[in-house]
Design an enzyme around this catalytic site. Structure first.
Site, PDB file in Angstrom:
ATOM      1  N   GLU A  79      26.611  35.264  40.683  1.00 20.60           N
ATOM      2  CA  GLU A  79      27.557  34.673  41.638  1.00 20.60           C
ATOM      3  C   GLU A  79      26.843  33.862  42.719  1.00 20.60           C
ATOM      4  O   GLU A  79      27.348  32.832  43.162  1.00 20.60           O
ATOM      5  CB  GLU A  79      28.406  35.791  42.254  1.00 20.60           C
ATOM      6  CG  GLU A  79      29.333  36.423  41.217  1.00 20.60           C
ATOM      7  CD  GLU A  79      30.086  37.642  41.737  1.00 20.60           C
ATOM      8  OE1 GLU A  79      29.903  38.014  42.920  1.00 20.60           O
ATOM      9  OE2 GLU A  79      30.862  38.220  40.959  1.00 20.60           O
ATOM     10  N   HIS A 133      35.878  38.296  48.777  1.00 21.83           N
ATOM     11  CA  HIS A 133      35.286  38.714  47.507  1.00 21.83           C
ATOM     12  C   HIS A 133      33.922  39.315  47.825  1.00 21.83           C
ATOM     13  O   HIS A 133      33.288  38.930  48.798  1.00 21.83           O
ATOM     14  CB  HIS A 133      35.097  37.497  46.591  1.00 21.83           C
ATOM     15  CG  HIS A 133      34.206  37.809  45.410  1.00 21.83           C
ATOM     16  ND1 HIS A 133      34.676  38.392  44.257  1.00 21.83           N
ATOM     17  CD2 HIS A 133      32.861  37.681  45.244  1.00 21.83           C
ATOM     18  CE1 HIS A 133      33.661  38.586  43.423  1.00 21.83           C
ATOM     19  NE2 HIS A 133      32.555  38.164  44.006  1.00 21.83           N
ATOM     20  N   TYR A 155      35.686  33.592  37.991  1.00 21.58           N
ATOM     21  CA  TYR A 155      36.379  34.853  37.690  1.00 21.58           C
ATOM     22  C   TYR A 155      36.510  35.093  36.180  1.00 21.58           C
ATOM     23  O   TYR A 155      37.417  35.814  35.755  1.00 21.58           O
ATOM     24  CB  TYR A 155      37.756  34.873  38.346  1.00 21.58           C
ATOM     25  CG  TYR A 155      37.741  35.230  39.826  1.00 21.58           C
ATOM     26  CD1 TYR A 155      37.335  36.503  40.250  1.00 21.58           C
ATOM     27  CD2 TYR A 155      38.126  34.325  40.794  1.00 21.58           C
ATOM     28  CE1 TYR A 155      37.321  36.843  41.600  1.00 21.58           C
ATOM     29  CE2 TYR A 155      38.112  34.661  42.152  1.00 21.58           C
ATOM     30  CZ  TYR A 155      37.712  35.922  42.543  1.00 21.58           C
ATOM     31  OH  TYR A 155      37.705  36.270  43.874  1.00 21.58           O
ATOM     32  N   LYS A 182      38.035  34.253  51.468  1.00 24.90           N
ATOM     33  CA  LYS A 182      39.069  33.655  50.627  1.00 24.90           C
ATOM     34  C   LYS A 182      40.048  32.796  51.447  1.00 24.90           C
ATOM     35  O   LYS A 182      40.107  32.917  52.680  1.00 24.90           O
ATOM     36  CB  LYS A 182      39.821  34.767  49.881  1.00 24.90           C
ATOM     37  CG  LYS A 182      38.981  35.512  48.829  1.00 24.90           C
ATOM     38  CD  LYS A 182      39.893  36.461  48.050  1.00 24.90           C
ATOM     39  CE  LYS A 182      39.164  37.179  46.942  1.00 24.90           C
ATOM     40  NZ  LYS A 182      40.106  37.980  46.118  1.00 24.90           N
ATOM     41  N   ASN A 229      43.348  38.923  49.461  1.00 27.56           N
ATOM     42  CA  ASN A 229      42.763  40.101  50.114  1.00 27.56           C
ATOM     43  C   ASN A 229      41.503  39.769  50.910  1.00 27.56           C
ATOM     44  O   ASN A 229      40.577  40.569  50.994  1.00 27.56           O
ATOM     45  CB  ASN A 229      42.536  41.225  49.094  1.00 27.56           C
ATOM     46  CG  ASN A 229      41.635  40.807  47.957  1.00 27.56           C
ATOM     47  OD1 ASN A 229      41.176  39.659  47.906  1.00 27.56           O
ATOM     48  ND2 ASN A 229      41.356  41.721  47.046  1.00 27.56           N
TER      49      ASN A 229
HETATM   50  N1  UDP Z   1      43.379  41.259  41.736  1.00 26.79           N
HETATM   51  C1  UDP Z   1      44.751  41.081  41.587  1.00 26.79           C
HETATM   52  N2  UDP Z   1      45.484  42.075  40.971  1.00 26.79           N
HETATM   53  C2  UDP Z   1      44.908  43.215  40.508  1.00 26.79           C
HETATM   54  C3  UDP Z   1      43.515  43.373  40.647  1.00 26.79           C
HETATM   55  C4  UDP Z   1      42.787  42.382  41.270  1.00 26.79           C
HETATM   56  O1  UDP Z   1      45.294  40.066  42.013  1.00 26.79           O
HETATM   57  O2  UDP Z   1      45.625  44.071  39.962  1.00 26.79           O
HETATM   58  C5  UDP Z   1      42.598  40.203  42.389  1.00 26.79           C
HETATM   59  C6  UDP Z   1      42.124  40.617  43.776  1.00 26.79           C
HETATM   60  O3  UDP Z   1      42.236  39.485  44.637  1.00 26.79           O
HETATM   61  C7  UDP Z   1      40.672  40.985  43.544  1.00 26.79           C
HETATM   62  C8  UDP Z   1      40.279  40.044  42.412  1.00 26.79           C
HETATM   63  O4  UDP Z   1      41.439  39.922  41.612  1.00 26.79           O
HETATM   64  O5  UDP Z   1      39.916  40.808  44.723  1.00 26.79           O
HETATM   65  C9  UDP Z   1      39.135  40.529  41.555  1.00 26.79           C
HETATM   66  O6  UDP Z   1      39.447  41.821  41.075  1.00 26.79           O
HETATM   67  P1  UDP Z   1      38.397  43.009  41.160  1.00 26.79           P
HETATM   68  O7  UDP Z   1      38.929  44.133  40.350  1.00 26.79           O
HETATM   69  O8  UDP Z   1      37.038  42.482  40.778  1.00 26.79           O
HETATM   70  O9  UDP Z   1      38.439  43.433  42.696  1.00 26.79           O
HETATM   71  P2  UDP Z   1      37.353  43.264  43.873  1.00 26.79           P
HETATM   72  O10 UDP Z   1      35.988  43.386  43.248  1.00 26.79           O
HETATM   73  O11 UDP Z   1      37.588  41.912  44.482  1.00 26.79           O
HETATM   74  O12 UDP Z   1      37.644  44.378  44.829  1.00 26.79           O
HETATM   75 MG    MG Z   2      35.182  42.400  41.618  1.00 28.20          MG
END
Ligand code: UDP
Ligand code: MG
Length: 142
Positions: free
Chosen positions: A131, A120, A51, A11, A117
């Site tokens: 994806e 992805h 997304y 990212k 974070n």
């Molecule tokens: N995210 C966020 N706030 C939240 C949950 C997720 O900003 O409360 C963002 C975070 O960057 C995350 C992305 O949205 O990586 C996608 O969310 P997901 O639940 O799919 O998490 P991941 O699979 O990336 O761990």
């Molecule tokens: Mg996810």
């Protein structure tokens, strides 16, 4: 274990921190192979489409804004159990909850914005297929 492919994205926050190579090394050291990699500038439309599953979530707008804030590097990882292995290497979604030694703990702290974070990772075979196809053509995956 079955050989799988999964999609990772380095990212924009990790690109800005200049840790692209260090993150790629984590994958290689864990026995995963980078079979495709490119630099991408997402825009509101492409980030929103990628997304789409989170469209109704309160953080969607912020996430799209962040993913369009700079270049990112989507890549395809291949290896035994690659989907779960990558999720383990990434650590928890919230870097403050990620275990030491995971990518999100080691490269996304301190973290004030959950969008930022570092990585992805696909969460299932179905999302991996979608994806990977979102970013890479068959020729790029050969
Ligand atoms: N995210 C966020 N706030 C939240 C949950 C997720 O900003 O409360 C963002 C975070 O960057 C995350 C992305 O949205 O990586 C996608 O969310 P997901 O639940 O799919 O998490 P991941 O699979 O990336 O761990
Ligand atoms: Mg996810």
């Amino acid at each position: 274990m079955t050989t799988e492919r999964t999609l990772s994205i380095i990212k924009p926050d990790a690109v800005k921190k200049n840790v692209l190579g260090q993150i790629l090394k984590r994958f290689e050291d864990a026995g995963l192979r980078v079979v495709a990699l490119k630099k991408v500038y997402l825009n509101e439309q492409t980030a929103g489409e990628f997304y789409a599953e989170h469209k109704e979530r309160p953080f969607f707008g912020e996430l799209v804004g962040f993913m369009t804030s700079g270049p990112c590097y989507p890549l395809v990882l291949e290896g035994a159990g690659a989907i779960l292995k990558n999720r383990e290497l990434m650590g928890a979604t919230n870097p403050t909850k990620a275990e030491p030694g995971t990518i999100r703990h080691d490269f996304a702290l301190p973290c004030t914005d959950l969008s930022a974070n570092a990585v992805h990772g696909s969460d299932s075979p179905e999302s991996a297929k979608r994806e990977i196809g979102f970013f890479f053509s068959a020729a790029e995956l050969a």
